[in-house]
Design a protein around this motif. Structure first.
Motif, PDB file in Angstrom:
ATOM      1  N   LEU A 306      32.049 140.292 -35.825  1.00  0.00           N
ATOM      2  CA  LEU A 306      32.999 139.191 -35.990  1.00  0.00           C
ATOM      3  C   LEU A 306      34.172 139.274 -35.024  1.00  0.00           C
ATOM      4  CD1 LEU A 306      33.066 139.140 -39.896  1.00  0.00           C
ATOM      5  CD2 LEU A 306      32.044 137.414 -38.399  1.00  0.00           C
ATOM      6  N   PHE A 307      34.626 140.498 -34.723  1.00  0.00           N
ATOM      7  CA  PHE A 307      35.776 140.698 -33.835  1.00  0.00           C
ATOM      8  C   PHE A 307      35.429 141.742 -32.765  1.00  0.00           C
ATOM      9  CE2 PHE A 307      37.598 139.075 -37.757  1.00  0.00           C
ATOM     10  CZ  PHE A 307      38.522 138.150 -37.310  1.00  0.00           C
ATOM     11  N   PRO A 308      34.490 141.391 -31.876  1.00  0.00           N
ATOM     12  CA  PRO A 308      34.050 142.368 -30.870  1.00  0.00           C
ATOM     13  C   PRO A 308      35.100 142.681 -29.819  1.00  0.00           C
ATOM     14  CG  PRO A 308      33.064 140.229 -30.431  1.00  0.00           C
ATOM     15  CD  PRO A 308      33.764 140.119 -31.761  1.00  0.00           C
ATOM     16  N   LYS A 309      36.038 141.775 -29.637  1.00  0.00           N
ATOM     17  CA  LYS A 309      37.060 141.960 -28.602  1.00  0.00           C
ATOM     18  C   LYS A 309      38.456 141.886 -29.224  1.00  0.00           C
ATOM     19  CE  LYS A 309      34.210 139.845 -24.991  1.00  0.00           C
ATOM     20  NZ  LYS A 309      34.123 138.738 -23.986  1.00  0.00           N
ATOM     21  N   SER A 310      39.419 142.478 -28.524  1.00  0.00           N
ATOM     22  CA  SER A 310      40.805 142.429 -28.966  1.00  0.00           C
ATOM     23  C   SER A 310      41.337 140.997 -28.879  1.00  0.00           C
ATOM     24  CB  SER A 310      41.665 143.348 -28.096  1.00  0.00           C
ATOM     25  OG  SER A 310      43.027 143.197 -28.402  1.00  0.00           O
ATOM     26  N   GLY A 311      42.140 140.627 -29.865  1.00  0.00           N
ATOM     27  CA  GLY A 311      42.732 139.293 -29.853  1.00  0.00           C
ATOM     28  C   GLY A 311      43.955 139.248 -30.729  1.00  0.00           C
ATOM     29  N   LEU A 312      43.777 138.803 -31.950  1.00  0.00           N
ATOM     30  CA  LEU A 312      44.857 138.716 -32.920  1.00  0.00           C
ATOM     31  C   LEU A 312      45.267 140.121 -33.355  1.00  0.00           C
ATOM     32  CD1 LEU A 312      46.428 136.572 -34.665  1.00  0.00           C
ATOM     33  CD2 LEU A 312      44.645 136.935 -36.398  1.00  0.00           C
ATOM     34  N   SER A 313      46.541 140.438 -33.257  1.00  0.00           N
ATOM     35  CA  SER A 313      47.000 141.799 -33.563  1.00  0.00           C
ATOM     36  C   SER A 313      46.692 142.207 -35.000  1.00  0.00           C
ATOM     37  CB  SER A 313      48.505 141.928 -33.306  1.00  0.00           C
ATOM     38  OG  SER A 313      48.778 141.894 -31.921  1.00  0.00           O
ATOM     39  N   PHE A 314      46.807 141.283 -35.941  1.00  0.00           N
ATOM     40  CA  PHE A 314      46.542 141.618 -37.336  1.00  0.00           C
ATOM     41  C   PHE A 314      45.089 142.052 -37.505  1.00  0.00           C
ATOM     42  CE2 PHE A 314      46.008 140.622 -41.917  1.00  0.00           C
ATOM     43  CZ  PHE A 314      47.075 141.354 -42.418  1.00  0.00           C
ATOM     44  N   ALA A 315      44.176 141.346 -36.857  1.00  0.00           N
ATOM     45  CA  ALA A 315      42.768 141.744 -36.903  1.00  0.00           C
ATOM     46  C   ALA A 315      42.553 143.060 -36.172  1.00  0.00           C
ATOM     47  CB  ALA A 315      41.897 140.645 -36.282  1.00  0.00           C
ATOM     48  N   ASP A 316      43.208 143.231 -35.028  1.00  0.00           N
ATOM     49  CA  ASP A 316      43.049 144.470 -34.257  1.00  0.00           C
ATOM     50  C   ASP A 316      43.455 145.697 -35.067  1.00  0.00           C
ATOM     51  OD1 ASP A 316      42.003 143.402 -31.922  1.00  0.00           O
ATOM     52  OD2 ASP A 316      43.966 143.055 -31.027  1.00  0.00           O
ATOM     53  N   ILE A 317      44.547 145.595 -35.821  1.00  0.00           N
ATOM     54  CA  ILE A 317      44.989 146.729 -36.639  1.00  0.00           C
ATOM     55  C   ILE A 317      43.910 147.101 -37.655  1.00  0.00           C
ATOM     56  CG2 ILE A 317      46.634 147.453 -38.418  1.00  0.00           C
ATOM     57  CD1 ILE A 317      47.769 147.458 -35.551  1.00  0.00           C
ATOM     58  N   HIS A 318      43.284 146.119 -38.256  1.00  0.00           N
ATOM     59  CA  HIS A 318      42.248 146.407 -39.245  1.00  0.00           C
ATOM     60  C   HIS A 318      40.967 146.914 -38.575  1.00  0.00           C
ATOM     61  CE1 HIS A 318      45.105 144.199 -41.719  1.00  0.00           C
ATOM     62  NE2 HIS A 318      44.530 144.780 -42.759  1.00  0.00           N
ATOM     63  N   MET A 319      40.696 146.466 -37.362  1.00  0.00           N
ATOM     64  CA  MET A 319      39.578 147.050 -36.624  1.00  0.00           C
ATOM     65  C   MET A 319      39.868 148.515 -36.291  1.00  0.00           C
ATOM     66  SD  MET A 319      37.257 144.771 -36.552  1.00  0.00           S
ATOM     67  CE  MET A 319      36.121 145.540 -35.392  1.00  0.00           C
ATOM     68  N   ALA A 320      41.131 148.832 -36.072  1.00  0.00           N
ATOM     69  CA  ALA A 320      41.508 150.226 -35.829  1.00  0.00           C
ATOM     70  C   ALA A 320      41.266 151.077 -37.068  1.00  0.00           C
ATOM     71  CB  ALA A 320      42.972 150.313 -35.404  1.00  0.00           C
ATOM     72  N   LEU A 321      41.463 150.517 -38.262  1.00  0.00           N
ATOM     73  CA  LEU A 321      41.162 151.246 -39.488  1.00  0.00           C
ATOM     74  C   LEU A 321      39.688 151.632 -39.533  1.00  0.00           C
ATOM     75  CD1 LEU A 321      43.080 149.082 -42.146  1.00  0.00           C
ATOM     76  CD2 LEU A 321      43.821 151.260 -41.185  1.00  0.00           C
ATOM     77  N   PHE A 322      38.834 150.681 -39.200  1.00  0.00           N
ATOM     78  CA  PHE A 322      37.398 150.971 -39.173  1.00  0.00           C
ATOM     79  C   PHE A 322      37.071 152.065 -38.158  1.00  0.00           C
ATOM     80  CE2 PHE A 322      36.743 146.519 -40.855  1.00  0.00           C
ATOM     81  CZ  PHE A 322      36.125 146.906 -42.042  1.00  0.00           C
ATOM     82  N   ALA A 323      37.588 151.907 -36.940  1.00  0.00           N
ATOM     83  CA  ALA A 323      37.271 152.867 -35.883  1.00  0.00           C
ATOM     84  C   ALA A 323      37.775 154.263 -36.226  1.00  0.00           C
ATOM     85  CB  ALA A 323      37.856 152.390 -34.553  1.00  0.00           C
TER      86      ALA A 323
END
Length: 437
Positions: A306-323
């Motif tokens: 759903l979010f393969p690339k960096s974009g919205l900071s709020f989403a990026d922070i949550h992708m960082a949680l996963f990583a």
């Protein structure tokens, strides 16, 4: 007689069916209720040249990250409104189209101009409001205050309108006037119970004033009336899971996750799917509960699509949680590199707090709690810039507190907890404070 919307604004259609379906569709959208898309499609079918249902339908596509369809309908709405539309409708379409296209500064400027001329255009006014609105995702450090002031300035135009009371009350709550905010929101909720945004806003007020048991009862009593396909169904249950964690009931929180939040079962929009799953699993783990690795891996796989690339900071922070939780150093490093490049180019509205949170989360996952706390301490006041609500952003402060406690900084952790407990009651914070001595 010319057709009007529910707020008395003229509609450029001669079709009774189109006008009626459009009014109903906008009310459903403002309530976060199911049937919005289908009702707007009825309006389009009744009068294909009526621009407003097209742009409203585009916004629903945008909610679900259906970018091509959203942009296509927005472009079509622009064409239609240029041929047959009032000045207000042309401005309405353009403002929503800018938001759909992700052109946030332009969308905010257009929203302000539009509301100044047509303050009762509720769909446009809805754009900057809420935890996922234009203000919240603009990088503003004072977006909570900005939403509250915007609503205060327009209150005289709306009176006892169920939608406006809902959003104005929530803005009060997030800006720190919790008692008044809860009362105003509940007033709107009681006027229209089939209103997911109102139920959600009341839950935020209950989170802030510590009414955890009342919040749990509210969800249990109200959620049967709300279809699982509702845009906020999963997120409202997420609030209930947070309440379970307040009591230390990890099994119940995991049960809620399995029922409505995990990617294989949820019907939530992509942003809610990713943020609710990541934040709940992270909280469970940070609070000392066991989270099966399979849950992390499954949710991460869906999030990456759903979010393969960096974009919205709020989403990026949550992708960082996963990583961080899955020890996916490559994914974390690649996204962080992109974010740092955007920061260097002046294209990261939330600013340096975003890469700092990335590094802190990575350190926490590696059990380097001292580095995590040291990295977060200077930027805690800037976390607000990533957007979202108090309840969502508190995850970062929770991570900081746990890092302090696990690195032996008990006095510092106790001071942070003392400040939070003076702001609102919390069973979890009380337990943590006792552990700091």
């Amino acid at each position: 007689m010319a057709h009007q919307d529910r707020y008395g604004l003229p509609l450029s259609t001669t079709s009774d069916a189109a006008a009626s379906a459009y009014r109903e569709g906008i009310d459903l959208m403002l309530a976060g209720w199911t049937g919005t898309a289908e009702t707007l499609e009825r309006a389009i079918a009744a009068d294909p040249d009526f621009a407003l249902p097209h742009i409203a339908r585009a916004r629903v596509h945008a909610f679900y990250q259906q970018g091509d369809q959203a942009r296509g309908k927005a472009a079509h709405a622009r064409e239609l409104v240029a041929k047959r539309g009032t000045e207000r409708e042309r401005s309405h379409v353009e403002t929503l189209a800018l938001a759909i296209e992700g052109r946030l500064p332009e969308a905010i400027a257009s929203t302000r101009r539009h509301i100044e001329s047509w303050p009762r255009d509720a769909l446009v006014l809805s754009l900057p409001l809420g935890a996922f609105g234009l203000f919240a995702f603009s990088g503003m450090a004072d977006h909570d205050r900005a939403r509250h002031e915007l609503c205060e300035g327009l209150a005289r135009h709306y009176g006892e309108d169920w939608w406006f009371l809902t959003m104005a009350g929530w803005a009060m709550t997030e800006n720190g006037d919790v008692a008044r905010g809860r009362a105003v929101t509940e007033r709107g909720f009681n006027m229209r119970r089939a209103n997911a945004h109102a139920a959600h806003a009341v839950l935020h007020a209950m989170f802030e004033d510590g009414s955890i048991e009342a919040a749990d009862r509210l969800v249990d009593d109200w959620i049967p009336s709300y279809d699982r396909a509702g845009i906020l169904h999963g997120h409202i249950r997420w609030h209930q899971a947070l309440g379970a964690l307040e009591h230390g009931h990890a099994a119940r929180a995991l049960s809620i996750y399995a029922d409505v939040l995990q990617p294989s079962v949820t019907q939530a929009p992509p942003l809610n799917l990713v943020t609710d799953a990541a934040s709940l699993l992270w909280r469970l783990s940070a609070y000392g509960h066991t989270v099966p690795k399979a849950l992390w891996l499954d949710a991460d796989a869906s999030a990456q699509k759903l979010f393969p690339k960096s974009g919205l900071s709020f989403a990026d922070i949550h992708m960082a949680l996963f990583a961080a939780a899955t020890q996916n150093h490559a994914a974390l490093g690649a996204r962080l590199a992109t974010i740092e490049q955007r920061l260097a180019e002046g294209k990261l509205p939330a600013g340096p707090v975003v890469p700092a949170i990335f590094r802190a989360l990575a350190a926490f996952a590696e059990e380097d709690y001292g580095t995590c706390a040291q990295t977060l301490a200077p930027v805690l006041r800037e976390v607000v810039r990533i957007g979202g609500s108090h309840a969502q952003r508190e995850l970062i402060e929770d991570t900081y507190i746990v890092a302090l406690m696990r690195s032996g900084e008990l006095a510092r952790a106790g001071a942070v907890l003392d400040a939070r407990l003076h702001r609102r009651p919390s069973l979890r914070d009380t337990r943590w404070q006792a552990a700091t001595g």
